[in-house]
Design a protein around this motif. Structure first.
Motif, PDB file in Angstrom:
ATOM      1  N   ILE A 147      31.566  25.387  34.386  1.00 58.56           N
ATOM      2  CA  ILE A 147      31.313  24.845  35.779  1.00 58.56           C
ATOM      3  C   ILE A 147      32.376  24.998  36.719  1.00 58.56           C
ATOM      4  CG2 ILE A 147      33.621  23.332  36.322  1.00 58.56           C
ATOM      5  CD1 ILE A 147      32.980  21.420  33.470  1.00 58.56           C
TER       6      ILE A 147
ATOM      7  N   THR B 239      31.500  19.647  37.209  1.00 56.65           N
ATOM      8  CA  THR B 239      29.952  20.641  37.133  1.00 56.65           C
ATOM      9  C   THR B 239      29.754  20.419  38.656  1.00 56.65           C
ATOM     10  OG1 THR B 239      30.511  19.304  34.556  1.00 56.65           O
ATOM     11  CG2 THR B 239      28.671  20.200  35.273  1.00 56.65           C
TER      12      THR B 239
ATOM     13  N   MET C  28      22.067  20.008  34.381  1.00 58.42           N
ATOM     14  CA  MET C  28      23.353  18.533  33.266  1.00 58.42           C
ATOM     15  C   MET C  28      22.628  18.467  32.390  1.00 58.42           C
ATOM     16  SD  MET C  28      27.514  16.728  34.593  1.00 58.42           S
ATOM     17  CE  MET C  28      28.548  16.597  32.748  1.00 58.42           C
TER      18      MET C  28
ATOM     19  N   ARG D 216      25.729  22.751  31.765  1.00 55.64           N
ATOM     20  CA  ARG D 216      26.469  22.097  31.015  1.00 55.64           C
ATOM     21  C   ARG D 216      25.701  21.393  30.242  1.00 55.64           C
ATOM     22  NH1 ARG D 216      32.234  22.911  30.196  1.00 55.64           N
ATOM     23  NH2 ARG D 216      33.246  20.605  29.568  1.00 55.64           N
TER      24      ARG D 216
END
Length: 199
Positions: A33, A124, A38, A78
């Motif tokens: 992060i 993020t 993501m 992420r």
């Protein structure tokens, strides 16, 4: 306490105080992060809770295989979930044997973690969010089913990024036909093209 630790504490509190259904432990997100990329899954399973990381079981192996096929390393992205505890169903057979299996999270269970996922996305700062399966798709977009939008890019004003819906990696386990596998692999190639435009 840093932001990630705060999120973890909130997840733990919600999971420990949830009494409506039996659940099988909880996890938090994994990976750097901020991150440009993501992935958002549905909810953890047994392997995930045991290791404390998302996507490590059979679906996780499929996931990493396809990630590597488009030149992405897991350590650079992420990965998180829509529901952070493991939703389970417990069945007892006539012989008295008890089995525990995963079930999809209910809408009410997803909503328990709504603010936490929003906060994690905010921390993020992704340029693209890839939703894996129907649960994150319905949570982050107005679409109702993955079949109507998989493999396409959608701009999200709410999260100020691109959203790219995909089937969940576990769907390969349930749909063991060549047509589905071909379509699934094509979606990964479309994702690769989208990443080149977005990043």
């Amino acid at each position: 306490m840093n932001n990630l630790q705060t999120l973890k504490t909130k997840i733990e509190t919600i999971s420990n105080n949830y009494k409506e259904e039996t659940t099988g432990g909880f996890i938090t997100g994994d990976g750097p992060i901020p991150s440009d990329i993501m992935f958002v899954g549905e909810a953890p399973g047994k392997s995930e809770v045991e290791s404390g990381k998302p996507f490590v079981g059979v679906a996780g192996k499929n996931f990493e295989k396809y990630l590597n096929s488009i030149d992405i390393e897991r350590k650079n992205i992420r990965i998180t979930n829509t529901c952070f505890f493991r939703p389970i169903k417990i069945k007892t057979s006539k012989t008295g044997k008890t089995t525990i299996s995963n079930r999809p999270p209910k809408i009410s269970e997803v909503n328990l973690f709504k603010e936490i996922l929003d906060e994690e996305i905010s921390l993020t700062k992704p340029k693209i969010i890839i939703t894996l399966g129907n649960v994150p798709l319905k949570r982050l977009t107005t679409f109702k089913a993955i079949g109507e939008c998989h493999g396409t890019s959608i701009h999200s004003d709410e999260f100020n990024c691109t959203i790219f819906p995909m089937y969940h990696p576990s769907s390969l386990t349930y749909n063991r036909n060549d047509d589905f596998k071909k379509m699934y692999e094509e979606d990964w190639l479309k994702l690769k093209d989208t990443l080149q435009k977005v990043l």
